[in-house]
Design an enzyme around this catalytic site. Structure first.
Site, mmCIF file in Angstrom:
data_model
loop_
_atom_site.group_PDB
_atom_site.id
_atom_site.type_symbol
_atom_site.label_atom_id
_atom_site.label_comp_id
_atom_site.label_asym_id
_atom_site.label_seq_id
_atom_site.Cartn_x
_atom_site.Cartn_y
_atom_site.Cartn_z
ATOM 1 N N GLY A 153 15.059 83.547 150.204
ATOM 2 C CA GLY A 153 13.835 83.505 150.978
ATOM 3 C C GLY A 153 13.786 84.470 152.143
ATOM 4 C CB THR A 189 11.768 81.016 143.387
ATOM 5 O OG1 THR A 189 11.628 81.909 142.277
ATOM 6 C CG2 THR A 189 10.734 79.924 143.258
ATOM 7 N N GLY A 190 13.932 82.246 145.151
ATOM 8 C CA GLY A 190 15.093 83.104 145.358
ATOM 9 C C GLY A 190 15.418 83.213 146.840
ATOM 10 C CG ASP A 234 10.758 82.153 150.611
ATOM 11 O OD1 ASP A 234 11.715 81.336 150.554
ATOM 12 O OD2 ASP A 234 10.183 82.570 149.598
ATOM 13 C CB THR A 258 12.064 77.442 145.617
ATOM 14 O OG1 THR A 258 12.964 77.627 146.695
ATOM 15 C CG2 THR A 258 10.636 77.396 146.111
ATOM 16 N NE ARG A 302 17.374 79.814 154.620
ATOM 17 C CZ ARG A 302 16.740 79.794 153.457
ATOM 18 N NH1 ARG A 302 16.271 78.666 152.966
ATOM 19 N NH2 ARG A 302 16.561 80.915 152.777
ATOM 20 C CB VAL A 303 12.870 77.717 158.505
ATOM 21 C CG1 VAL A 303 11.513 77.739 157.814
ATOM 22 C CG2 VAL A 303 12.999 76.482 159.377
HETATM 23 N N1 GLY Z 1 13.174 80.528 148.426
HETATM 24 C C1 GLY Z 1 13.709 79.378 148.969
HETATM 25 C C2 GLY Z 1 14.530 79.556 150.158
HETATM 26 O O1 GLY Z 1 15.059 80.634 150.374
HETATM 27 O O2 GLY Z 1 14.659 78.629 150.915
#
Ligand code: GLY
Length: 305
Positions: free
Chosen positions: A219, A216-217, A196, A165, A193-194
């Site tokens: 989400g 980031t990371g 953060d 991200t 899948r969505v």
């Molecule tokens: N931080 C990006 C995701 O989990 O999609």
């Protein structure tokens, strides 16, 4: 008057000069963060964002993005968008051209087509190869995975791999803040899948009165903690940027052991970043700098439980 600045996740460094040129000529934070994000979205070597981002388990690149205007609190977001080069610009168009805040999947793609957004084949030869290798490790092929009625067992085996991200937080000459986040999300995720990144308040938030933050990371942790909004609320309550970054990671650590990172920017241009993994960097550039600077994110390890 603050010195205009843009703060980014480490992989955002190549996008910073483009945004800083906009701020240096008096342009808006909103234009700057969009321009920065577009640089990374178009770069096929970043396998966590835009073209060249890793696909879902079926080999489809589904992109998430959001943009926030910290002064008006207008926001726009897209999620699980396929087939377009610049999800951040589609998110901005959602914000500026329609009555909604977020569009997803086929509706987002339909909207992108309607506004004439640039199309792209986002699965590159390199990311297709990575996907095929990942399938092979799970005893699958592209043909077999498409025939499967149950994807969950495969997805459960890909847990917490390759998030990526990119974040951009900008402060312009007028003191306005804006923020942008764009991603291909969790590599080999379940279709639809969505994460953060398009959830305003989770992966992305800013308020010109108080500051900005983006994550980031993993989400799912940012969604569960509403990390970005919580971070900005803590700035509003008077905490320093480094304290806010630290507490954001501590909140994530309290939930699960998964990679998580945050960047924070104040209304005065002070910035900080923290992570729970070794070796993570963040980046920034002001209108007084000739090139972007990077520094290690402060490490907030999870510790024994
Ligand atoms: N931080 C990006 C995701 O989990 O999609």
């Amino acid at each position: 008057m603050p010195v205009p600045i843009i703060v980014a996740s480490g992989n955002g460094a190549p996008g910073l000069p483009v945004g800083i040129r906009i701020l240096a000529r008096g342009g808006s934070a909103l234009d700057a963060v969009e321009a920065c994000a577009k640089v990374i979205e178009a770069d096929p070597t970043d396998t966590s964002v835009g073209r060249g981002g890793r696909p879902n388990v079926l080999g489809e690149v589904e992109l998430d993005a959001s943009i926030v205007d910290g002064t008006t609190h207008r926001t726009g977001a897209v999620a699980a968008l396929q087939g377009y080069l610049h999800p951040i610009s589609v998110a901005r168009a959602v914000m500026e051209r329609g009555p909604h805040v977020m569009l997803v999947g086929e509706g987002a793609a339909r909207f992108a087509k309607e506004i004439g957004a640039s199309k792209a084949q986002n699965l590159t030869a390199a990311t297709r190869k990575l996907w095929v290798e990942r399938l092979r490790a799970a005893g699958e092929t592209p043909a077999s995975i498409r025939r499967r009625s149950k994807l969950l067992p495969i997805v459960l085996n890909t847990v917490r791999e390759h998030f990526g991200t990119v974040n951009f937080l900008a402060l312009d000459r007028k003191g306005h803040l804006a923020s942008a986040v764009t991603t291909s999300g969790w590599a080999y995720k379940y279709p639809g899948r969505v994460g953060d990144s398009p959830i305003v308040g989770a992966g992305n938030y800013c308020d010109t009165r108080y500051g900005a933050a983006a994550c980031t990371g993993y989400g799912e942790l940012a969604i569960r903690n509403l990390s970005a909004k919580t971070a900005v609320d803590r700035l509003a309550a008077g905490m320093r940027a480094d304290e806010v970054a630290h507490s954001t990671i501590a909140d994530a650590n309290a939930l699960e052991d998964a990679a998580f990172n945050v960047v924070v920017l104040t209304t005065k241009g002070e910035h900080a970043s923290a992570t729970n993994r070794e070796g993570r960097q963040y980046a920034w550039m002001t209108t007084e700098m000739k090139e972007a600077a990077t520094a290690p994110r402060a490490l907030v390890p999870r510790g024994p439980r």
